[in-house]
Design an enzyme around this catalytic site. Sequence first.
Site, mmCIF file in Angstrom:
data_model
loop_
_atom_site.group_PDB
_atom_site.id
_atom_site.type_symbol
_atom_site.label_atom_id
_atom_site.label_comp_id
_atom_site.label_asym_id
_atom_site.label_seq_id
_atom_site.Cartn_x
_atom_site.Cartn_y
_atom_site.Cartn_z
ATOM 1 C CG ASP A 135 -23.335 -0.198 11.808
ATOM 2 O OD1 ASP A 135 -24.226 0.495 12.323
ATOM 3 O OD2 ASP A 135 -22.190 -0.327 12.283
HETATM 4 N N1 URA Z 1 -21.613 -2.465 16.374
HETATM 5 C C1 URA Z 1 -21.276 -1.974 15.171
HETATM 6 O O1 URA Z 1 -20.256 -1.318 15.016
HETATM 7 N N2 URA Z 1 -22.114 -2.205 14.132
HETATM 8 C C2 URA Z 1 -23.248 -2.929 14.243
HETATM 9 O O2 URA Z 1 -23.961 -3.148 13.260
HETATM 10 C C3 URA Z 1 -23.581 -3.444 15.511
HETATM 11 C C4 URA Z 1 -22.733 -3.192 16.558
#
Ligand code: URA
Length: 249
Positions: free
Chosen positions: A119
């Site tokens: 993310d």
């Molecule tokens: N889970 C999440 O919520 N975000 C990420 O970046 C990776 C796994």
Amino acid sequence: MSLPVDWAAMIPPMPSRYSRLDRFLSARLGVSRSALRRPLAAGLVQVNGQVERDRQRRIGPFDTVRFRGDIMQANSPRYLMLNKPAGVVSATQDEGHQTVLDLLPPDQRQGLHLAGRLDFHSTGLVLLTNDGCWSRQLSQPDSGVRKHYRVTLEKPLTDDYVAAFAEGMRFDYEGIITRPAELQIRSQYQADVWLCEGRYHQIKRMFGRFDNRVLTLHRLAIGNLVLDEGLKPGEWRALSAMEVASIFP
Ligand code: URA
């Protein structure tokens, strides 16, 4: 919540696609397959330095193909690890933000895609490659490749989390139950999590069940491949052949 994204489906299909030699040449040269019969029979086509007369020969993305001596394709597989900083998009292009690809020098970007995303605010290990077969295999939950994350939470953790992560949680939007995940509590506000799949915002949503907000999320490892401690945020390096092969359990 916005639509969950099927990241695996977004990996470009080309790099892992095999094609018959005559189909491949026909597309490259813009001629019919029947027009290729003679040059093939005359030994004017080479695959990886050897004359190839079999029009049905399967051509992979990393085979070198020559026609009358001219190179039709010559790719070599490339694999990089990068330490993603917060505030960078896990994509190859974006209208408004810097992408992980922008962190590479322009001459290193060609043909690369991400093997699994993080993310916008997450940090840590991201892999880039032009080998669609390898990245697809990595993203298969059944490949046994677990991703290791370190997470800091807003509220204190309790032992209930460990069982809930191991049991799996129902994600109504996708109509699935998450695969068993391992959670180890490191301190009141910090845990390590291992996932073998990558659902949309999976870790945030899992802690969200406890109404506990994820403050930081850092990926430390993918399978046996650990983020190089020498890489500062935004830095990258090529993987060794040993690392490429040893990522799978
Ligand atoms: N889970 C999440 O919520 N975000 C990420 O970046 C990776 C796994």
